[in-house]
Design a protein around this motif. Sequence first.
Motif, PDB file in Angstrom:
ATOM      1  N   LYS A 185       0.830  -1.208   0.000  1.00 18.04           N
ATOM      2  CA  LYS A 185       0.000   0.000   0.000  1.00 18.04           C
ATOM      3  C   LYS A 185       0.864   1.257   0.000  1.00 18.04           C
ATOM      4  N   LEU A 186       1.890   1.270   0.827  1.00 19.24           N
ATOM      5  CA  LEU A 186       2.742   2.450   0.906  1.00 19.24           C
ATOM      6  C   LEU A 186       3.500   2.668  -0.395  1.00 19.24           C
ATOM      7  N   PHE A 187       3.929   1.592  -1.019  1.00 18.47           N
ATOM      8  CA  PHE A 187       4.619   1.714  -2.306  1.00 18.47           C
ATOM      9  C   PHE A 187       3.719   2.395  -3.334  1.00 18.47           C
ATOM     10  N   TRP A 188       2.474   1.900  -3.488  1.00 21.66           N
ATOM     11  CA  TRP A 188       1.586   2.490  -4.480  1.00 21.66           C
ATOM     12  C   TRP A 188       1.138   3.894  -4.079  1.00 21.66           C
TER      13      TRP A 188
ATOM     14  N   GLY B 235       0.956   8.981  -5.666  1.00 17.97           N
ATOM     15  CA  GLY B 235       0.869  10.303  -5.064  1.00 17.97           C
ATOM     16  C   GLY B 235       2.060  11.182  -5.361  1.00 17.97           C
ATOM     17  N   GLY B 236       2.952  10.721  -6.215  1.00  9.06           N
ATOM     18  CA  GLY B 236       4.103  11.552  -6.550  1.00  9.06           C
ATOM     19  C   GLY B 236       5.044  11.762  -5.383  1.00  9.06           C
ATOM     20  N   GLY B 237       5.066  10.794  -4.458  1.00  7.67           N
ATOM     21  CA  GLY B 237       6.031  10.857  -3.369  1.00  7.67           C
ATOM     22  C   GLY B 237       5.465  11.278  -2.039  1.00  7.67           C
TER      23      GLY B 237
ATOM     24  N   THR C 141      13.095   4.181  -6.881  1.00 12.87           N
ATOM     25  CA  THR C 141      13.606   3.686  -8.167  1.00 12.87           C
ATOM     26  C   THR C 141      12.503   3.492  -9.185  1.00 12.87           C
ATOM     27  N   PHE C 142      11.248   3.807  -8.801  1.00 12.38           N
ATOM     28  CA  PHE C 142      10.099   3.607  -9.682  1.00 12.38           C
ATOM     29  C   PHE C 142       9.671   4.955 -10.232  1.00 12.38           C
ATOM     30  N   PRO C 143       9.332   5.043 -11.538  1.00  9.77           N
ATOM     31  CA  PRO C 143       8.879   6.320 -12.091  1.00  9.77           C
ATOM     32  C   PRO C 143       7.635   6.823 -11.362  1.00  9.77           C
TER      33      PRO C 143
END
Length: 325
Positions: free
Chosen positions: A257-260, A265-267, A319-321
């Motif tokens: 969840k936090l990753f997505w 959310g653009g960070g 590391t993810f766009p």
Amino acid sequence: TDTGLVEGRVYTDAMIQPAVAELQATAFTKFRRNYVTCATYLSSGVMDFQDNDWWNNIANNMRMLARLAKQGGCRGIFIDMEHYGGISWGPWSTNFSLRPQYAGKSWGHVADLARERGRQVMAAVNAEYPGIEIVMYPGWSMMSHDRTGGITYDRTALAASEYGLMIPFLDGMLEGSDERTRFVDSGATSYETEEEFYNHATLYVNGYSRMMSAVPGEFGKKVRAGFSVYLDRNWRSGWSPENPNSNYNTPQKVHDKLFWALVDGGGFAWVYSEVAVWWWDQPGESFNPSQLPWPYTGCTWTPQVYWDSVNTAREAAVTFPMIGY
């Protein structure tokens, strides 16, 4: 979080300076994006947008919080705008319009007053802290995904919404803010899947919510999507630090969840908990209930595996766009 913000307490420079000194003396190494928190819910009554003295004090209090954030090296202010069972923001049709102070007043008239109060508050904030970041929970997206009526982007529905008068107030904050100020709408509910995180960013914040705003141009320039991740969701049914894989949100689910949340959310994401205390990391740690800002006596420790979930999610998101809607 102090509810005195809107309930008559007067904030002064003398009150905030001890906190400023503590923040300035703290060498932050990991927690570098910090916020001063406040809440707008009322324990009784409704927002009186006609009361100049009341709103002058709220503007002063927000100015003091902005000063605290600025002098303390914080990025901005986190505003908890949830009403917690009260009627701070509506509905107009079944609550506000029945109050003596609003007798004979129209929805449009009071919505205009709310919008003006938003401008007033934001002018006071920017006077102390130009280019501040305001994070809110909930924000415009609460109305576009209103719990009382499902998804909507029809402004005529505001009068019947429990958060209806919050929208013109937020629009006023947009109008009253300087060009460098940014707002983060950090979600209206708890999301479970990548699709739900993505939909919040693309539909609720940058789609329906912009359509709900009376100032969509300002909205597009200054508002972005953020997310909340509810660590101990369903804690009333049981939260076990000893057996984290039995919790509703296992360490793996928190990671995902936090990753997505960070990617869509653009960070920007924040983690919320009710009884899981982050600064207790082993069984048996005690506390003084009078030192806690909430009434729960069942607070407990948080195992290291959840810290690991947060850290690995952050590392993976870097590391993810970033989509960043």
